[in-house]
Design an enzyme around this catalytic site. Sequence first.
Site, PDB file in Angstrom:
ATOM      1  N   HIS A  11      57.300  69.608  39.282  1.00 57.92           N
ATOM      2  CA  HIS A  11      58.411  70.184  38.522  1.00 57.92           C
ATOM      3  C   HIS A  11      59.667  69.472  39.026  1.00 57.92           C
ATOM      4  CE1 HIS A  11      60.641  73.496  36.553  1.00 57.92           C
ATOM      5  NE2 HIS A  11      61.369  73.572  37.643  1.00 57.92           N
ATOM      6  N   VAL A  37      60.294  78.070  48.296  1.00 58.18           N
ATOM      7  CA  VAL A  37      58.909  77.739  48.653  1.00 58.18           C
ATOM      8  C   VAL A  37      58.336  78.800  49.597  1.00 58.18           C
ATOM      9  CG1 VAL A  37      59.241  76.254  50.683  1.00 58.18           C
ATOM     10  CG2 VAL A  37      57.401  75.759  49.095  1.00 58.18           C
ATOM     11  N   MET A  43      54.616  78.098  44.427  1.00 60.90           N
ATOM     12  CA  MET A  43      55.371  76.892  44.785  1.00 60.90           C
ATOM     13  C   MET A  43      54.841  76.379  46.121  1.00 60.90           C
ATOM     14  SD  MET A  43      59.488  76.683  45.039  1.00 60.90           S
ATOM     15  CE  MET A  43      60.391  75.166  45.238  1.00 60.90           C
ATOM     16  N   TYR A  78      56.093  80.892  38.577  1.00 58.71           N
ATOM     17  CA  TYR A  78      57.343  80.576  39.295  1.00 58.71           C
ATOM     18  C   TYR A  78      58.557  80.829  38.408  1.00 58.71           C
ATOM     19  CZ  TYR A  78      60.958  77.190  40.825  1.00 58.71           C
ATOM     20  OH  TYR A  78      62.131  76.567  41.164  1.00 58.71           O
ATOM     21  N   HIS A  81      59.192  84.458  38.010  1.00 59.44           N
ATOM     22  CA  HIS A  81      59.330  85.225  39.253  1.00 59.44           C
ATOM     23  C   HIS A  81      60.772  85.697  39.426  1.00 59.44           C
ATOM     24  CE1 HIS A  81      59.171  86.270  43.494  1.00 59.44           C
ATOM     25  NE2 HIS A  81      57.853  86.129  43.453  1.00 59.44           N
TER      26      HIS A  81
END
Length: 106
Positions: A11, A37, A43, A78, A81
């Site tokens: 990404h 992360v 991630m 992600y 989230h």
Amino acid sequence: MEGGKGGVVKHILLAKFKDGIPPEQIDQLIKQYANLVNLVEPMKAFHWGEDVSIENLHQGFTHVFESTFDSLEGIAEYIAHPVHVEYANTLLPQLEKVLIIDYKPQ
């Protein structure tokens, strides 16, 4: 699994921060991005850097952010989230230009 949903996906976010944003604020935004992360399980890795090209073809983009995921589903998780949504709502208003690309390394 070539072409499927599984397998590593990168990404990439290219950014040009708005003029007048203090370097300390940019540093803080980058630290918050890197910390995702630790907060968002899908991630897997995060790298970033500033443009160092001598070709002058960056079209104004100054920063590159690369996140690594195990699957397209991981990126979808992600993006949705709450921690990412909150961060995106902090980062995006600070950017003059943004380009995001997801790709599967070959």
